[in-house]
Structure formats: C-alpha cells, structure tokens
Design an enzyme around this catalytic site. Structure first.
Site, PDB file in Angstrom:
ATOM      1  CB  THR A  74      34.306  35.890  33.298  1.00  0.00           C
ATOM      2  OG1 THR A  74      34.571  37.280  33.528  1.00  0.00           O
ATOM      3  CG2 THR A  74      32.828  35.621  33.539  1.00  0.00           C
ATOM      4  CG  HIS A 113      35.276  34.475  38.849  1.00  0.00           C
ATOM      5  ND1 HIS A 113      35.572  34.433  40.197  1.00  0.00           N
ATOM      6  CD2 HIS A 113      35.951  35.544  38.352  1.00  0.00           C
ATOM      7  CE1 HIS A 113      36.391  35.422  40.506  1.00  0.00           C
ATOM      8  NE2 HIS A 113      36.642  36.108  39.399  1.00  0.00           N
TER       9      HIS A 113
END
Length: 349
Positions: free
Chosen positions: A42, A45
């Site tokens: 994450t 990202h």
C-alpha cells in the site's frame, strides 16, 4: 524535543527526509517511539500516486513496532518503555460498523500512514485503545510484521477455509507468501501457487506451497489434477490485476470462493458472469486490513513461531535511504520485505 526526523511524501515519487514538528499527544493518546516500520505494498501504491494521493503531503508508514514514549493525561494501564504495536484503523468506536469490527466502513475512519501521518518518523501519536502492548522477548523486526499478518489472518477468516480444503494463491510476493502460510495453518491442502518470478517461487515452496506454477495458462490444469477435477475450494488474488481475478474464478470449483485481496487500480473492473455465478453458487468477498482481534491473534502467532519470517526480517534501511528503497533498488536476494529503521547509524550499509 520540539522536532523529529520524518520521511514526508511531498508528491508522488518524491520523499523529503526532514525535521518536522513532533506530534501532539491528546489526553487519550499515546506517543510511540518508532523502532521499525515495514514497507507495505500500500505504501508503494501511495508513493506511485495510485492511492491516497489527495492526502499528500503525508508521512506514510503503518507496519510499525515501537516503544511507548509518552502518555496523555487520561491514559491508564500503559507504561512508558513497554514495547507496542498499533491497530492502525481508527474509527469512531460507537457506530454499527465499529461495533462489528468492520471499522473500514465507519464514516469517520482514518488509517495511520494512509489518511493521517504515519510511522516513517521517529514518533507517532495514536489513540490509547489502538495500542497493543507486546512481550519484551519479541524483537522489533518480528513485531513490525504484526499488522500485515493481521491482514492475512482476517482474509483467511473471511474465506472460511477449513481442514483439507484446497486453495490457490495468485501471486507470491510478501503478502502472497503470508497467505500461503496462513492457509496451511488453517488446514488447507493442497495449496497451489501461481508465481512467475523464480526467486519468489522458491520462497513460496519454502513457505509450504504444495505446487508452484509459473505459467497462468497451465494453472487450471494443475489445480484440476490436484483436486480430482473439481477445482479449488478457495482462490486468493494477491496482486490486484483484473486478469488474475478472472483466473481466480476459472480455477475454483462449483460452490468455491474467491478472496479479493489485491488492490486493483481505481476504475479497473472484472466482468462477473452472473448466471454462472448463481448456478455454481460461487462467492466473492473482499478483505484488505486486519483490525481488532486480528491484530492480537497475529501477535500470538508470531510470538510462538507459527510463521516462517526469515524472508521478511533480513532487510532494513535507515530512513535517509527511503527514496532509494521505494525506487526498488535495495532489496537483497532471499528477501521479500524491507523495513525502515529510524536510526540510520544503527543499520549496516
């Protein structure tokens, strides 16, 4: 101290490591001195601008392990100096979703390092009810795995995997490797993995995969052969690619389940054959974060050595090298995960 060192993501693809104001501690909050913080998919990202870009500038980082360094005036039952990890999903604590431990659906949810400043910093402040103290005999590099393992604990629960059920894991990166291990702990057999990267495939075997397939075109035949022609009971997508979600539905049996874990890019979709899904009684359930009891159970599993962690704990960098780490140039052989250590001098080059 009035300032601390932190890695601030000022724009997609660009960290600035600088001195920033120390976080304030509210009356019901705890100050954590961050010892180690893992780099999550994450976080990557966010770094690439694919997720939470509207929150920049931001201090990312949520897979933290640290030491309690300060207590708000209303805090009781905690002691300065205790090791701790943090349940990073902050809800209101009172709504329908919070009561059901579905905190991500709370209207006021905030996630540490995603929606509010996180743990790529020397210190972070968090609500007392989200602090989980840890035994002194568990090292920080293991404690930094509690949050990602909790995510997989929750997904495994949602998939309702039972003893002797067959499972497919699509993608054997860090989180896929953890899925392999948790599925085996839940009693799944066989566990079949799709992974084209040879070194990740080798680590998948070490984690307990019964078979590893490198070619997606061959996966269905391998799964069929290992399940007497039925297909898998459960398929877990760990990458976030629509083509792999389609493959997940192709390899499950009638009545099988797809566990949606991989974060696809915003706007990407998979067309679900509705009639076939209804007639076959297949199911799909998403899961992305561990919270509440998931965190406590993950800590218990790690404390008692139920997971193989050597591929997750052998690589650490100082915070001053965080830009290079996120650009993908620092991962040593035999490792799936990298952690950030706040004291750069404590990390060997």
């Amino acid at each position: 101290m009035s300032t601390m060192k932190a890695a601030v993501l000022v724009a997609p693809g660009r960290f600035e490591v600088s001195d920033v104001p120390m976080p304030e501690i509210g009356p019901d909050e705890v100050l954590i001195w961050v010892e180690r913080c893992g780099i999550c998919g994450t976080d990557v990202h966010i770094f690439n601008g694919h997720y939470s870009a509207h929150n920049l500038p931001l201090i990312p980082g949520h897979e933290l392990a640290g030491t309690i360094a300060g207590l708000g005036e209303n805090v009781t039952g905690l002691e300065i100096g205790r090791k701790a990890v943090v349940d990073i999903n902050f809800g209101c604590g009172n709504c329908f979703y919070c009561r059901r431990n579905e905190i991500l659906n709370c209207a006021s949810v905030e996630q540490l390092g995603i929606g509010r400043d996180g743990a790529f910093a020397e210190f972070v402040s968090v609500p007392q009810r989200h602090v989980i103290t840890a035994p002194d005999d568990v090292p920080f590099e293991i404690l930094a795995l509690v949050e990602p393992v909790a995510c997989v604990v929750r997904a495994t629960r949602k998939a309702n995997v039972g003893i002797g059920q067959s499972a497919v894991v699509l993608g054997a990166g860090p989180i896929g490797n953890m899925h392999i291990q948790l599925l085996r702990l839940a009693g799944a057999a066989p566990v079949v993995v799709l992974e084209a990267n040879p070194y990740r495939a080798e680590l998948a075997v070490a984690a307990g995969a019964d078979a590893v397939v490198s070619d997606a075109l061959e996966l269905k035949a391998v799964v069929s052969d290992l399940t007497d022609g039925r297909g898998a009971d459960v398929a877990v997508e760990c990458v976030g690619i629509p083509e792999l979600y389609r493959l997940a539905f192709d390899v499950i049996r009638p009545g099988g389940h797809v566990s949606a874990f991989g974060l696809a890019a915003e706007g990407e979709s998979h067309s679900l054959p509705l009639l076939e899904t209804v007639l076959r009684e297949n199911s799909l359930k998403g899961s992305v974060a561990g919270m509440g009891q998931d965190m406590h159970d993950a800590l218990v599993l790690l404390r008692h050595g139920r997971l193989r962690t050597d591929a997750f704990t052998g690589s650490a960098i100082g915070i001053d090298r965080i830009q290079t780490a996120f650009e993908g140039n620092d991962m040593p052989s035999g490792q799936l995960k990298m952690s950030v250590v706040m004291d750069s001098a404590a990390v060997s080059a």
